[in-house]
Design a protein around this motif. Sequence first.
Motif, PDB file in Angstrom:
ATOM      1  N   LEU A  77       0.807  -1.215   0.000  1.00 17.52           N
ATOM      2  CA  LEU A  77       0.000   0.000   0.000  1.00 17.52           C
ATOM      3  C   LEU A  77       0.845   1.273   0.000  1.00 17.52           C
ATOM      4  N   ALA A  78       2.094   1.184   0.430  1.00 19.61           N
ATOM      5  CA  ALA A  78       2.981   2.357   0.418  1.00 19.61           C
ATOM      6  C   ALA A  78       3.235   2.853  -1.005  1.00 19.61           C
ATOM      7  N   ASN A  79       3.035   1.971  -1.983  1.00 17.97           N
ATOM      8  CA  ASN A  79       3.289   2.315  -3.381  1.00 17.97           C
ATOM      9  C   ASN A  79       2.075   2.919  -4.090  1.00 17.97           C
ATOM     10  N   ILE A  80       0.948   3.047  -3.375  1.00 17.95           N
ATOM     11  CA  ILE A  80      -0.304   3.457  -4.010  1.00 17.95           C
ATOM     12  C   ILE A  80      -0.679   4.896  -3.654  1.00 17.95           C
ATOM     13  N   GLY A  81      -1.180   5.613  -4.664  1.00 15.92           N
ATOM     14  CA  GLY A  81      -1.906   6.858  -4.457  1.00 15.92           C
ATOM     15  C   GLY A  81      -3.319   6.643  -4.958  1.00 15.92           C
ATOM     16  N   VAL A  82      -4.324   7.177  -4.246  1.00 17.11           N
ATOM     17  CA  VAL A  82      -5.720   6.894  -4.594  1.00 17.11           C
ATOM     18  C   VAL A  82      -6.553   8.167  -4.616  1.00 17.11           C
ATOM     19  N   VAL A  83      -7.377   8.281  -5.652  1.00 13.12           N
ATOM     20  CA  VAL A  83      -8.443   9.279  -5.686  1.00 13.12           C
ATOM     21  C   VAL A  83      -9.750   8.503  -5.768  1.00 13.12           C
ATOM     22  N   PHE A  84     -10.526   8.561  -4.688  1.00  7.88           N
ATOM     23  CA  PHE A  84     -11.769   7.810  -4.624  1.00  7.88           C
ATOM     24  C   PHE A  84     -12.886   8.526  -5.377  1.00  7.88           C
ATOM     25  N   GLN A  85     -13.951   7.787  -5.650  1.00  9.85           N
ATOM     26  CA  GLN A  85     -15.069   8.341  -6.395  1.00  9.85           C
ATOM     27  C   GLN A  85     -15.728   9.489  -5.633  1.00  9.85           C
ATOM     28  N   GLN A  86     -15.925   9.316  -4.332  1.00 10.15           N
ATOM     29  CA  GLN A  86     -16.518  10.365  -3.521  1.00 10.15           C
ATOM     30  C   GLN A  86     -15.409  11.283  -3.001  1.00 10.15           C
ATOM     31  N   PRO A  87     -15.608  12.599  -3.066  1.00  9.70           N
ATOM     32  CA  PRO A  87     -14.591  13.538  -2.561  1.00  9.70           C
ATOM     33  C   PRO A  87     -14.282  13.286  -1.089  1.00  9.70           C
ATOM     34  N   THR A  88     -13.005  13.405  -0.736  1.00 10.01           N
ATOM     35  CA  THR A  88     -12.589  13.130   0.645  1.00 10.01           C
ATOM     36  C   THR A  88     -11.765  14.270   1.236  1.00 10.01           C
ATOM     37  N   VAL A  89     -11.846  15.462   0.630  1.00 10.06           N
ATOM     38  CA  VAL A  89     -11.141  16.610   1.202  1.00 10.06           C
ATOM     39  C   VAL A  89     -12.059  17.313   2.200  1.00 10.06           C
ATOM     40  N   ASP A  90     -11.456  17.957   3.190  1.00  7.63           N
ATOM     41  CA  ASP A  90     -12.209  18.698   4.201  1.00  7.63           C
ATOM     42  C   ASP A  90     -12.470  20.101   3.678  1.00  7.63           C
ATOM     43  N   LEU A  91     -13.742  20.428   3.492  1.00  6.66           N
ATOM     44  CA  LEU A  91     -14.109  21.704   2.882  1.00  6.66           C
ATOM     45  C   LEU A  91     -13.727  22.915   3.725  1.00  6.66           C
ATOM     46  N   ASP A  92     -13.628  22.742   5.046  1.00  7.29           N
ATOM     47  CA  ASP A  92     -13.357  23.874   5.932  1.00  7.29           C
ATOM     48  C   ASP A  92     -11.873  24.118   6.178  1.00  7.29           C
ATOM     49  N   LEU A  93     -11.031  23.243   5.657  1.00  3.31           N
ATOM     50  CA  LEU A  93      -9.586  23.436   5.752  1.00  3.31           C
ATOM     51  C   LEU A  93      -9.059  24.022   4.448  1.00  3.31           C
ATOM     52  N   THR A  94      -7.888  24.653   4.542  1.00  4.02           N
ATOM     53  CA  THR A  94      -7.251  25.164   3.330  1.00  4.02           C
ATOM     54  C   THR A  94      -6.658  24.000   2.546  1.00  4.02           C
ATOM     55  N   VAL A  95      -6.270  24.288   1.308  1.00  2.00           N
ATOM     56  CA  VAL A  95      -5.589  23.282   0.486  1.00  2.00           C
ATOM     57  C   VAL A  95      -4.347  22.789   1.217  1.00  2.00           C
ATOM     58  N   GLU A  96      -3.563  23.722   1.747  1.00  3.63           N
ATOM     59  CA  GLU A  96      -2.329  23.347   2.448  1.00  3.63           C
ATOM     60  C   GLU A  96      -2.624  22.464   3.658  1.00  3.63           C
ATOM     61  N   GLN A  97      -3.629  22.801   4.443  1.00  6.51           N
ATOM     62  CA  GLN A  97      -3.963  22.008   5.621  1.00  6.51           C
ATOM     63  C   GLN A  97      -4.397  20.592   5.240  1.00  6.51           C
ATOM     64  N   ASN A  98      -5.194  20.473   4.188  1.00  4.10           N
ATOM     65  CA  ASN A  98      -5.595  19.152   3.709  1.00  4.10           C
ATOM     66  C   ASN A  98      -4.388  18.331   3.293  1.00  4.10           C
ATOM     67  N   LEU A  99      -3.485  18.953   2.558  1.00  6.28           N
ATOM     68  CA  LEU A  99      -2.315  18.238   2.059  1.00  6.28           C
ATOM     69  C   LEU A  99      -1.364  17.852   3.197  1.00  6.28           C
ATOM     70  N   GLN A 100      -1.194  18.763   4.154  1.00  6.00           N
ATOM     71  CA  GLN A 100      -0.311  18.468   5.286  1.00  6.00           C
ATOM     72  C   GLN A 100      -0.868  17.337   6.147  1.00  6.00           C
ATOM     73  N   TYR A 101      -2.177  17.327   6.319  1.00  3.42           N
ATOM     74  CA  TYR A 101      -2.800  16.258   7.112  1.00  3.42           C
ATOM     75  C   TYR A 101      -2.555  14.906   6.445  1.00  3.42           C
ATOM     76  N   HIS A 102      -2.762  14.858   5.135  1.00  2.00           N
ATOM     77  CA  HIS A 102      -2.527  13.621   4.393  1.00  2.00           C
ATOM     78  C   HIS A 102      -1.065  13.186   4.507  1.00  2.00           C
ATOM     79  N   ALA A 103      -0.163  14.152   4.371  1.00  2.00           N
ATOM     80  CA  ALA A 103       1.266  13.839   4.444  1.00  2.00           C
ATOM     81  C   ALA A 103       1.639  13.264   5.808  1.00  2.00           C
ATOM     82  N   SER A 104       1.021  13.789   6.869  1.00  2.00           N
ATOM     83  CA  SER A 104       1.334  13.293   8.215  1.00  2.00           C
ATOM     84  C   SER A 104       0.917  11.827   8.370  1.00  2.00           C
ATOM     85  N   LEU A 105      -0.136  11.419   7.665  1.00  2.00           N
ATOM     86  CA  LEU A 105      -0.554  10.018   7.715  1.00  2.00           C
ATOM     87  C   LEU A 105       0.483   9.101   7.076  1.00  2.00           C
ATOM     88  N   HIS A 106       1.273   9.665   6.156  1.00  2.00           N
ATOM     89  CA  HIS A 106       2.345   8.899   5.510  1.00  2.00           C
ATOM     90  C   HIS A 106       3.690   9.089   6.219  1.00  2.00           C
TER      91      HIS A 106
END
Length: 199
Positions: A77-106
């Motif tokens: 799974l470390a080799n995979i990037g995924v864009v799911f059919q249903q949107p999974t970004v947080d609308l109330d966070l900035t683009v940077e905050q969404n991306l940083q949160y995802h990065a922290s999970l990795h």
Amino acid sequence: MNSSALTIKTLNHNFGNLRALDNVNITLNEGDYSILLGLNGAGKTTLFSLITRLYDNQTGSIEIFSNNIKKNPSKALANIGVVFQQPTVDLDLTVEQNLQYHASLHGMRKKLALDNALIELKRQNMEDILKKKIRELSGGQKRRVEIVRALMHNPKLLLLDEPTVGVDIESRKLIIKHVKSLCKEKKLAVLWATHLIDE
């Protein structure tokens, strides 16, 4: 010679008495851009759920760069990037905050995550939206942010489940062109599920 990014053999999946997938066999190599074309309900999302281990495969095998997802899920799974059919970004966070949160999970360091995010945003001429809240973006921009997020940790295999649903024609063209360029430039393997025949 390109190595196998994704190998699926004799994969079946049932939901009760309903056979959702029947003897699926797929081989996807580095740099491949492959389309799964099918009507809604044809099993495309079910297949993606099995590849990403949201569902456990009942029969057959799934390997990502020779790592069996049951025997070695972390490496696979470390080799995979995924864009799911249903949107999974947080609308109330900035683009940077969404991306940083995802990065922290990795487990990515903050500076590396931001650097990688900027590289991917620049590839799509979107570096000016970093501080904007997601809800301020157009539908096409939101989907492109999800693609940026999926690429931040430099995966070798990108799964896109109906990534252009609900976006305008111009955004669809940009997304398709961008993903195809990644296949050529970075040898990224892409599995793209859609019901739109022109994709």
